[in-house]
Design a protein around this motif. Sequence first.
Motif, mmCIF file in Angstrom:
data_model
loop_
_atom_site.group_PDB
_atom_site.id
_atom_site.type_symbol
_atom_site.label_atom_id
_atom_site.label_comp_id
_atom_site.label_asym_id
_atom_site.label_seq_id
_atom_site.Cartn_x
_atom_site.Cartn_y
_atom_site.Cartn_z
ATOM 1 N N ARG A 92 3.179 -10.157 -17.827
ATOM 2 C CA ARG A 92 2.869 -10.304 -18.623
ATOM 3 C C ARG A 92 1.506 -9.238 -18.977
ATOM 4 O O ARG A 92 1.348 -9.249 -19.615
ATOM 5 N N LEU A 93 0.336 -9.960 -17.966
ATOM 6 C CA LEU A 93 -0.973 -10.205 -18.033
ATOM 7 C C LEU A 93 -0.889 -8.456 -17.460
ATOM 8 O O LEU A 93 -1.937 -7.958 -19.103
ATOM 9 N N ALA A 94 -0.718 -7.904 -16.826
ATOM 10 C CA ALA A 94 -0.529 -6.744 -15.821
ATOM 11 C C ALA A 94 -0.228 -6.008 -17.505
ATOM 12 O O ALA A 94 -0.591 -4.816 -17.610
ATOM 13 N N THR A 95 0.601 -6.092 -17.775
ATOM 14 C CA THR A 95 0.555 -5.488 -19.587
ATOM 15 C C THR A 95 0.026 -5.294 -20.297
ATOM 16 O O THR A 95 -0.274 -3.791 -21.143
ATOM 17 N N ILE A 96 -1.116 -6.045 -20.297
ATOM 18 C CA ILE A 96 -2.372 -5.876 -21.790
ATOM 19 C C ILE A 96 -3.114 -5.578 -19.891
ATOM 20 O O ILE A 96 -4.963 -5.556 -21.135
ATOM 21 N N GLY A 97 -3.357 -5.193 -19.425
ATOM 22 C CA GLY A 97 -4.626 -4.869 -18.290
ATOM 23 C C GLY A 97 -4.659 -5.585 -17.290
ATOM 24 O O GLY A 97 -6.244 -5.089 -17.160
ATOM 25 N N ILE A 98 -4.509 -6.829 -17.566
ATOM 26 C CA ILE A 98 -5.098 -7.987 -16.393
ATOM 27 C C ILE A 98 -4.288 -7.731 -15.288
ATOM 28 O O ILE A 98 -3.362 -8.487 -14.857
ATOM 29 N N LYS A 99 -4.948 -7.141 -13.816
ATOM 30 C CA LYS A 99 -4.430 -7.838 -12.657
ATOM 31 C C LYS A 99 -4.836 -8.585 -11.636
ATOM 32 O O LYS A 99 -5.712 -8.809 -11.905
ATOM 33 N N ASP A 100 -3.761 -9.485 -12.014
ATOM 34 C CA ASP A 100 -4.370 -11.051 -11.024
ATOM 35 C C ASP A 100 -2.552 -10.917 -10.791
ATOM 36 O O ASP A 100 -2.009 -10.731 -10.810
ATOM 37 N N SER A 101 -2.918 -12.260 -9.175
ATOM 38 C CA SER A 101 -1.628 -12.689 -8.710
ATOM 39 C C SER A 101 -1.122 -13.761 -9.190
ATOM 40 O O SER A 101 -2.323 -14.633 -10.126
ATOM 41 N N ASP A 102 0.185 -14.192 -9.408
ATOM 42 C CA ASP A 102 0.556 -15.312 -9.675
ATOM 43 C C ASP A 102 0.386 -16.406 -8.402
ATOM 44 O O ASP A 102 -0.366 -17.245 -8.588
ATOM 45 N N ARG A 103 -0.039 -15.546 -7.575
ATOM 46 C CA ARG A 103 -0.518 -17.326 -6.754
ATOM 47 C C ARG A 103 -2.566 -17.278 -7.209
ATOM 48 O O ARG A 103 -2.657 -18.414 -6.857
ATOM 49 N N ASN A 104 -2.906 -16.449 -7.840
ATOM 50 C CA ASN A 104 -4.245 -16.802 -7.666
ATOM 51 C C ASN A 104 -4.352 -17.353 -9.241
ATOM 52 O O ASN A 104 -5.151 -18.219 -9.629
ATOM 53 N N ILE A 105 -3.320 -16.663 -10.259
ATOM 54 C CA ILE A 105 -2.866 -17.587 -11.689
ATOM 55 C C ILE A 105 -2.843 -18.593 -11.601
ATOM 56 O O ILE A 105 -3.361 -19.971 -12.665
ATOM 57 N N SER A 106 -1.779 -19.534 -10.657
ATOM 58 C CA SER A 106 -1.605 -20.936 -10.664
ATOM 59 C C SER A 106 -2.477 -21.698 -9.930
ATOM 60 O O SER A 106 -2.449 -22.769 -10.486
ATOM 61 N N ASN A 107 -3.810 -21.112 -8.877
ATOM 62 C CA ASN A 107 -4.578 -22.005 -8.564
ATOM 63 C C ASN A 107 -5.905 -21.712 -9.692
ATOM 64 O O ASN A 107 -6.355 -22.777 -9.678
ATOM 65 N N LYS A 108 -5.734 -20.724 -10.645
ATOM 66 C CA LYS A 108 -6.952 -20.931 -11.438
ATOM 67 C C LYS A 108 -6.407 -22.081 -12.292
ATOM 68 O O LYS A 108 -7.020 -23.420 -13.092
ATOM 69 N N ILE A 109 -5.038 -22.106 -12.888
ATOM 70 C CA ILE A 109 -4.437 -23.015 -13.354
ATOM 71 C C ILE A 109 -4.151 -24.379 -13.220
ATOM 72 O O ILE A 109 -4.903 -25.277 -13.660
ATOM 73 N N SER A 110 -4.182 -24.652 -12.216
ATOM 74 C CA SER A 110 -4.225 -26.390 -10.952
ATOM 75 C C SER A 110 -5.267 -26.105 -11.345
ATOM 76 O O SER A 110 -6.495 -27.787 -11.171
ATOM 77 N N ARG A 111 -6.323 -25.715 -11.264
ATOM 78 C CA ARG A 111 -7.961 -26.354 -10.986
ATOM 79 C C ARG A 111 -8.420 -27.291 -12.704
ATOM 80 O O ARG A 111 -9.106 -27.418 -12.693
ATOM 81 N N GLY A 112 -8.314 -25.437 -13.372
ATOM 82 C CA GLY A 112 -8.012 -26.112 -14.932
ATOM 83 C C GLY A 112 -9.717 -26.012 -15.474
ATOM 84 O O GLY A 112 -10.273 -26.167 -16.196
ATOM 85 N N THR A 113 -10.224 -25.073 -14.455
ATOM 86 C CA THR A 113 -11.588 -24.402 -15.039
ATOM 87 C C THR A 113 -11.738 -22.871 -15.410
ATOM 88 O O THR A 113 -12.925 -22.604 -14.475
#
Length: 77
Positions: A33-54
């Motif tokens: 869904r992020l890719a559809t608005i032009g934000i390229k990120d992997s699910d792994r990277n997204i998971s890490n970002k959200i897990s850290r909360g930073t």
Amino acid sequence: MAAKRKDWQAIVKGLLKGELKRRSLSYADLAERLATIGIKDSDRNISNKISRGTFTAVFFVQCMDAIGAKTIHFGDE
């Protein structure tokens, strides 16, 4: 009387994870869904970002927009 210190990272992380859960979306779904608005990120990277909360406020708003969340509810559910 000392004010209770809030864990802001946990609050924001919980808001995002809660919205994903309400919509039955995985991190892979969010990445698509992020890719559809032009934000390229992997699910792994997204998971890490959200897990850290930073993650940034920009990332939070991009995620909310990508999943179709129009309101955010703070406090008791």
